[in-house]
Design a protein around this motif. Structure first.
Motif, PDB file in Angstrom:
ATOM      1  N   GLN A   1       0.809  -1.213   0.000  1.00 56.83           N
ATOM      2  CA  GLN A   1       0.000   0.000   0.000  1.00 56.83           C
ATOM      3  C   GLN A   1       0.847   1.272   0.000  1.00 56.83           C
ATOM      4  OE1 GLN A   1      -2.962  -0.096   3.147  1.00 56.83           O
ATOM      5  NE2 GLN A   1      -3.375  -2.273   2.815  1.00 56.83           N
ATOM      6  N   ILE A   2       2.162   1.096  -0.036  1.00 53.39           N
ATOM      7  CA  ILE A   2       3.055   2.251  -0.015  1.00 53.39           C
ATOM      8  C   ILE A   2       3.329   2.689  -1.454  1.00 53.39           C
ATOM      9  CG2 ILE A   2       5.355   3.062   0.616  1.00 53.39           C
ATOM     10  CD1 ILE A   2       5.288   1.085   2.933  1.00 53.39           C
ATOM     11  N   PRO A   3       3.099   3.946  -1.779  1.00 58.29           N
ATOM     12  CA  PRO A   3       3.298   4.396  -3.161  1.00 58.29           C
ATOM     13  C   PRO A   3       4.774   4.439  -3.519  1.00 58.29           C
ATOM     14  CG  PRO A   3       2.837   6.262  -1.761  1.00 58.29           C
ATOM     15  CD  PRO A   3       2.648   5.040  -0.906  1.00 58.29           C
ATOM     16  N   PRO A   4       5.073   4.432  -4.814  1.00 59.09           N
ATOM     17  CA  PRO A   4       6.469   4.521  -5.223  1.00 59.09           C
ATOM     18  C   PRO A   4       7.019   5.921  -5.011  1.00 59.09           C
ATOM     19  CG  PRO A   4       5.053   4.622  -7.142  1.00 59.09           C
ATOM     20  CD  PRO A   4       4.156   4.319  -5.965  1.00 59.09           C
ATOM     21  N   MET A   5       8.319   5.989  -4.801  1.00 63.02           N
ATOM     22  CA  MET A   5       8.975   7.296  -4.772  1.00 63.02           C
ATOM     23  C   MET A   5       8.759   7.945  -6.130  1.00 63.02           C
ATOM     24  SD  MET A   5      10.780   9.080  -2.669  1.00 63.02           S
ATOM     25  CE  MET A   5      11.554  10.689  -2.777  1.00 63.02           C
ATOM     26  N   PRO A   6       8.261   9.175  -6.163  1.00 63.73           N
ATOM     27  CA  PRO A   6       8.040   9.810  -7.471  1.00 63.73           C
ATOM     28  C   PRO A   6       9.303   9.779  -8.324  1.00 63.73           C
ATOM     29  CG  PRO A   6       7.064  11.117  -5.730  1.00 63.73           C
ATOM     30  CD  PRO A   6       7.849  10.034  -5.046  1.00 63.73           C
ATOM     31  N   MET A   7       9.178   9.212  -9.505  1.00 61.74           N
ATOM     32  CA  MET A   7      10.295   9.153 -10.441  1.00 61.74           C
ATOM     33  C   MET A   7      10.131  10.293 -11.438  1.00 61.74           C
ATOM     34  SD  MET A   7      11.435   6.126 -13.078  1.00 61.74           S
ATOM     35  CE  MET A   7      12.317   5.114 -11.901  1.00 61.74           C
ATOM     36  N   PRO A   8      10.976  11.301 -11.361  1.00 63.86           N
ATOM     37  CA  PRO A   8      10.794  12.484 -12.218  1.00 63.86           C
ATOM     38  C   PRO A   8      10.767  12.120 -13.701  1.00 63.86           C
ATOM     39  CG  PRO A   8      12.436  12.875 -10.513  1.00 63.86           C
ATOM     40  CD  PRO A   8      12.133  11.415 -10.481  1.00 63.86           C
ATOM     41  N   GLU A   9       9.943  12.828 -14.426  1.00 63.72           N
ATOM     42  CA  GLU A   9       9.832  12.589 -15.862  1.00 63.72           C
ATOM     43  C   GLU A   9      10.855  13.454 -16.584  1.00 63.72           C
ATOM     44  OE1 GLU A   9       5.852  12.971 -17.253  1.00 63.72           O
ATOM     45  OE2 GLU A   9       5.050  11.593 -15.759  1.00 63.72           O
ATOM     46  N   MET A  10      12.103  13.099 -16.452  1.00 59.53           N
ATOM     47  CA  MET A  10      13.196  13.883 -17.008  1.00 59.53           C
ATOM     48  C   MET A  10      13.387  13.572 -18.487  1.00 59.53           C
ATOM     49  SD  MET A  10      14.837  16.136 -15.294  1.00 59.53           S
ATOM     50  CE  MET A  10      16.310  16.110 -16.285  1.00 59.53           C
ATOM     51  N   VAL A  11      13.177  14.546 -19.319  1.00 58.15           N
ATOM     52  CA  VAL A  11      13.428  14.378 -20.743  1.00 58.15           C
ATOM     53  C   VAL A  11      14.574  15.275 -21.196  1.00 58.15           C
ATOM     54  CG1 VAL A  11      11.107  13.636 -21.300  1.00 58.15           C
ATOM     55  CG2 VAL A  11      11.635  16.065 -21.290  1.00 58.15           C
TER      56      VAL A  11
ATOM     57  N   GLU B   1       4.181   1.378  -9.550  1.00 56.32           N
ATOM     58  CA  GLU B   1       3.354   2.466 -10.061  1.00 56.32           C
ATOM     59  C   GLU B   1       2.291   1.905 -11.006  1.00 56.32           C
ATOM     60  OE1 GLU B   1       3.900   6.768 -12.384  1.00 56.32           O
ATOM     61  OE2 GLU B   1       5.560   5.327 -12.278  1.00 56.32           O
ATOM     62  N   ASP B   2       1.091   2.406 -10.888  1.00 54.13           N
ATOM     63  CA  ASP B   2      -0.006   1.957 -11.758  1.00 54.13           C
ATOM     64  C   ASP B   2       0.380   2.173 -13.222  1.00 54.13           C
ATOM     65  OD1 ASP B   2      -2.365   1.244 -12.949  1.00 54.13           O
ATOM     66  OD2 ASP B   2      -3.512   2.952 -12.188  1.00 54.13           O
ATOM     67  N   CYS B   3       0.402   1.079 -13.972  1.00 51.42           N
ATOM     68  CA  CYS B   3       0.797   1.171 -15.374  1.00 51.42           C
ATOM     69  C   CYS B   3      -0.392   1.009 -16.312  1.00 51.42           C
ATOM     70  CB  CYS B   3       1.859   0.123 -15.701  1.00 51.42           C
ATOM     71  SG  CYS B   3       1.278  -1.592 -15.582  1.00 51.42           S
ATOM     72  N   GLY B   4      -1.609   0.987 -15.735  1.00 48.98           N
ATOM     73  CA  GLY B   4      -2.797   0.899 -16.569  1.00 48.98           C
ATOM     74  C   GLY B   4      -3.409  -0.473 -16.655  1.00 48.98           C
ATOM     75  N   GLN B   5      -2.724  -1.484 -16.126  1.00 52.87           N
ATOM     76  CA  GLN B   5      -3.262  -2.841 -16.122  1.00 52.87           C
ATOM     77  C   GLN B   5      -3.415  -3.296 -14.682  1.00 52.87           C
ATOM     78  OE1 GLN B   5      -1.616  -5.787 -18.798  1.00 52.87           O
ATOM     79  NE2 GLN B   5      -0.657  -4.201 -20.069  1.00 52.87           N
ATOM     80  N   PRO B   6      -4.656  -3.513 -14.230  1.00 52.92           N
ATOM     81  CA  PRO B   6      -4.894  -3.913 -12.839  1.00 52.92           C
ATOM     82  C   PRO B   6      -4.104  -5.166 -12.469  1.00 52.92           C
ATOM     83  CG  PRO B   6      -6.953  -3.360 -13.940  1.00 52.92           C
ATOM     84  CD  PRO B   6      -5.895  -3.391 -15.014  1.00 52.92           C
ATOM     85  N   GLY B   7      -3.533  -5.137 -11.283  1.00 50.89           N
ATOM     86  CA  GLY B   7      -2.793  -6.290 -10.776  1.00 50.89           C
ATOM     87  C   GLY B   7      -1.318  -6.252 -11.091  1.00 50.89           C
ATOM     88  N   LEU B   8      -0.903  -5.484 -12.083  1.00 46.43           N
ATOM     89  CA  LEU B   8       0.509  -5.390 -12.418  1.00 46.43           C
ATOM     90  C   LEU B   8       1.160  -4.257 -11.637  1.00 46.43           C
ATOM     91  CD1 LEU B   8       0.511  -5.946 -16.302  1.00 46.43           C
ATOM     92  CD2 LEU B   8       0.938  -7.606 -14.477  1.00 46.43           C
ATOM     93  N   HIS B   9       2.461  -4.383 -11.468  1.00 47.53           N
ATOM     94  CA  HIS B   9       3.244  -3.366 -10.758  1.00 47.53           C
ATOM     95  C   HIS B   9       2.616  -3.048  -9.398  1.00 47.53           C
ATOM     96  CE1 HIS B   9       5.366  -3.412 -14.351  1.00 47.53           C
ATOM     97  NE2 HIS B   9       5.226  -2.173 -14.798  1.00 47.53           N
ATOM     98  N   ASN B  10       2.363  -4.107  -8.654  1.00 48.99           N
ATOM     99  CA  ASN B  10       1.702  -3.973  -7.358  1.00 48.99           C
ATOM    100  C   ASN B  10       2.685  -3.756  -6.212  1.00 48.99           C
ATOM    101  OD1 ASN B  10       2.865  -6.524  -7.047  1.00 48.99           O
ATOM    102  ND2 ASN B  10       0.982  -7.583  -7.661  1.00 48.99           N
ATOM    103  N   GLY B  11       3.978  -3.684  -6.507  1.00 49.58           N
ATOM    104  CA  GLY B  11       4.973  -3.473  -5.462  1.00 49.58           C
ATOM    105  C   GLY B  11       5.369  -4.733  -4.729  1.00 49.58           C
ATOM    106  N   ARG B  12       4.694  -5.850  -5.041  1.00 54.26           N
ATOM    107  CA  ARG B  12       5.024  -7.115  -4.375  1.00 54.26           C
ATOM    108  C   ARG B  12       5.909  -8.007  -5.230  1.00 54.26           C
ATOM    109  NH1 ARG B  12      -0.547  -6.759  -3.548  1.00 54.26           N
ATOM    110  NH2 ARG B  12      -0.916  -8.361  -5.129  1.00 54.26           N
ATOM    111  N   ASP B  13       5.930  -7.755  -6.543  1.00 54.10           N
ATOM    112  CA  ASP B  13       6.605  -8.653  -7.465  1.00 54.10           C
ATOM    113  C   ASP B  13       7.899  -8.044  -7.988  1.00 54.10           C
ATOM    114  OD1 ASP B  13       4.440 -10.423  -7.261  1.00 54.10           O
ATOM    115  OD2 ASP B  13       3.359  -9.385  -8.859  1.00 54.10           O
ATOM    116  N   MET B  14       8.899  -8.903  -8.127  1.00 51.94           N
ATOM    117  CA  MET B  14      10.159  -8.484  -8.718  1.00 51.94           C
ATOM    118  C   MET B  14      10.121  -8.771 -10.223  1.00 51.94           C
ATOM    119  SD  MET B  14      14.068  -9.887  -8.031  1.00 51.94           S
ATOM    120  CE  MET B  14      13.970  -9.672  -6.252  1.00 51.94           C
TER     121      MET B  14
END
Length: 708
Positions: free
Chosen positions: A80-90, A302-315
């Protein structure tokens, strides 16, 4: 032992030579990072412990009121802990002019004190082959190749299609970590975030600078950092370590230059001695870095648009080649977007490594991304590696004094019945320092605890020792003497752990096992007989008789606790109590008592009881094997069995029991039995000398008499 001593001496001399070089080149602009001593390659050596004379034989279960619970991480659930904001550096670096990495800056999370070193860090990247060093495969020696990594001959030419890692605890996946950080705003409010990182040494994790020092909201240094190596969704793969010191570069903390977005965490538990750690690399020229195949495992959350993915539990893992070097100290992947083809929040700080001769060298950490077309990593460079190798790791993490940590207590089967012995009990004795120790006895105690904080207030099960000469950075697997779980341990969850005796090493503060390093077990209280449940008043004493081999019950599944004891049965009880459960007397002759022929089922036991002087029979030439034993007779039988045939008790006072006056024929024996604490009477101030002795009462009498 001779072979080990020779190797240990070589390691010690090598360590001293290396450390001498480290001190000589510390902070020097032109110096090259020195090789740090690493644990010997391969699995940790195996040492057999032995029981110490101080070990208790029959330790009772004693819940300790003073035993404290281990302080748990106070963060929210990890998923339930959000990711550290990763700046959108272009664009390139935020600063107009690259001012360099600046100075090393470290922060003490205990004192909240920041320290800035006086000398600037060397920012050079090498023009030739990058320098490489370090790396350790873990206490078990590691496994190759890693799951999911494609053979080198078919490597893709670009990063794409992350795949989920299934074997978290195998090498090298377990060297990747999930970080949980707590930052505070100006009002003292807490903000929790997650990042990734890689083990860099036994107690050091490398990550991104923005994972330890937050600039976007002005939070500054993280106030707390928890490290979960090989996090597998519930945090029990290797437990966790908590940060002591954090480090970064003033080029990041002061200037916000992404070229120096590097950080490291010092944790207070040497979990890297179990997992292993990656080697280091100093960045080379752009062409060299782009020609390499790189690997990267992390925890996208971080939510990537597909439910269940990138849930912070999986490597997740991906590999390939970088596409460009967009700035002074950056590597870029041209991504295509999507959950598996871009760099996402939570991956910040994860290490990109390449493989050379089966050794993995981290040369960059995940830094920024726009989640679609660009992902960028900050390269490690000479000054950063110099500071880690020359100062942070040897001075702050390792130290030069031998310090033993008890890690990873484990056993073959965690489900144990009370009264049973453990199987395959071990722990890892780890010296995660640059100090060494001469061969000596290492004393430790084994405890059973109701929580995973092992303390001297817990139930002591065994005192053990082994002899070993510890080299610098050495693991040893200790084959412990298996211990018995006390019979009276109630059904429930418990922990087994060890505590090294004070004076074993230079630091007594970390001699006890705690947290994940204690072995979690589940105890089921023994119930041998269907008619003796665990809440029966004499359950424990009856189970002790079974354990001692004195009885097997009245049939295959029952004890018959309310059945009176006959004189024939009593002969067996007493002889086994005196001589042990495996004792077998000589065959009966049938010549001692008229009513006990040689064919009688208990003739051998009855005749041996008479030969031992415990009984002379019930009358001249008779034993009365089927007669019931009463409580007065039992007093004499028990005391003679305990003290010998010639024993005579002190004269009776007649004041102990209302129904046993001083002129009662067995008064002296009855009062002595009470004086020894074997009986308290039948209740109401009485002894009930003529009452029958039932099998449950007999169990209590025997266990107290023979101290079972």
């Amino acid at each position: 032992m001779k072979q080990h001593q020779n190797r240990s001496m070589f390691t010690r001399k090598l360590s001293i030579a290396i450390l001498g070089g480290i001190w000589a080149t510390a902070f020097s602009i032109g110096g090259i990072a020195a090789e740090l001593p690493a644990p010997p390659a391969g699995a940790a050596p195996l040492v057999q412990a032995q029981e110490s004379p101080a070990s208790p034989r029959h330790a009772p279960f004693l819940p300790a009121a003073e035993d404290a619970s281990l302080l748990r991480p106070n963060h929210p659930p990890l998923d339930q802990i959000p990711p550290m904001p990763m700046p959108e550096m272009v664009e390139n670096s935020k600063v107009l002019v690259n001012q360099g990495p600046g100075k090393a800056v470290y922060y003490d999370t205990i004192t909240n004190k920041e320290t800035v070193l006086d000398q600037n860090i060397d920012s050079r990247l090498l023009d030739a082959m990058p320098r490489q060093g370090g790396g350790y495969n873990g206490a078990d020696g590691g496994k190759l190749p890693e799951n999911g990594e494609a053979p080198r001959s078919v490597d893709p030419k670009a990063f794409s299609s992350m795949s989920k890692v299934d074997t978290y605890t195998t090498h090298p996946w377990r060297m990747n970590v999930k970080l949980i950080m707590r930052f505070e705003d100006s009002s003292g409010g807490s903000h929790w975030y997650s990042c990734s990182g890689t083990m860099r040494d036994a107690e050091v994790v490398q990550t991104a600078g923005h994972c330890v020092y937050e600039r976007g909201n002005g939070y500054g240094w993280a106030k707390e950092v928890y490290v979960y190596p090989a996090y597998d969704g519930d945090g029990d793969a290797y437990g966790y370590g908590k940060a002591g010191n954090l480090i970064s570069l003033s080029g990041w903390t002061n200037n916000g230059d992404w070229n120096y977005d590097l950080g490291a965490v010092l944790i207070t538990r040497a979990v890297g001695m179990l997992t292993g750690w990656f080697g280091w690399s100093v960045g080379g020229d752009c062409a060299t870095e782009l020609a390499r195949t790189w690997n990267n495992a992390s925890y996208p959350s971080e939510d990537c648009g597909q439910p269940g993915l990138h849930n912070g539990r999986d490597m997740y893992y991906w590999h390939g080649t970088f596409d460009s070097c967009p700035d002074t100290n950056r590597l870029q992947i041209d991504t295509t977007g999507g959950c598996f083809d871009a760099l996402w929040g939570g991956q910040s700080g994860s290490g990109a490594y390449y493989i050379d001769n089966s050794t993995r060298y981290v040369g960059a950490v995940a830094s920024t991304s726009n989640r679609s077309t660009i992902g960028r990593y900050t390269r490690t460079f000479q000054g950063w590696v110099d500071y880690l190798n020359n100062t942070f790791i040897p001075d702050m993490a390792r130290g030069a004094s031998f310090d033993l940590q008890a890690l990873y207590t484990r056993l073959d089967n965690p489900d144990i019945t009370s009264g049973d012995m453990t199987i395959g009990l071990k722990h890892t004795a780890s010296n995660p320092t640059n100090g060494t120790s001469a061969a000596a006895n290492r004393y430790f105690k084994v405890y059973l605890s109701t929580n995973d904080y092992i303390s001297t207030g817990d139930t002591l099960l065994s005192s053990q020792l082994y002899n070993w000469e510890f080299a610098a950075m050495e693991n040893v697997t200790i084959n412990m003497v298996n211990v018995k779980i006390p019979l009276d341990t109630p059904t429930g969850d418990y922990w087994l752990g060890v505590i090294y005796d004070n004076g074993t090493d230079s630091n007594d503060a970390n001699n006890s096992t705690m947290g994940w390093d204690a072995a979690a077990i589940h105890v089921t209280q023994r119930q041998t007989f269907a008619d003796v449940p665990t809440d029966f008043w004499a359950w424990l004493e009856i189970e002790k008789l079974v354990e001692a081999g004195i009885t097997g019950g009245c049939d295959a599944s029952n004890y018959c606790p309310g059945t009176p004891v006959t004189r024939a049965q009593m002969a067996i009880f007493l002889e086994r109590g005196m001589n042990g459960g495996s004792y077998t007397p000589p065959a009966g002759t049938g010549l001692m008592f008229y009513d006990v022929p040689a064919s009688h089922w208990a003739s051998a036991w009855i005749e041996q009881l008479a030969n031992d002087g415990i009984t002379g029979g019930c009358a001249a030439g008779y034993y009365c094997p089927d007669s019931i034993v009463n409580r007065a007779q039992m007093a004499i039988f028990l005391l003679r069995a305990e003290h010998g045939a010639s024993y005579t008790p002190p004269a009776a006072t007649g004041t102990m029991f209302s129904d046993v006056p001083s002129d009662h024929w067995a008064a002296a024996w009855i009062e002595q039995l009470a004086n020894e604490g074997i009986t308290g009477g039948c209740g109401g101030g009485n002894y009930c000398p003529d009452a029958d002795v039932n099998r449950d009462q007999m169990a209590v009498f025997l266990t107290k008499t023979f101290n079972l």
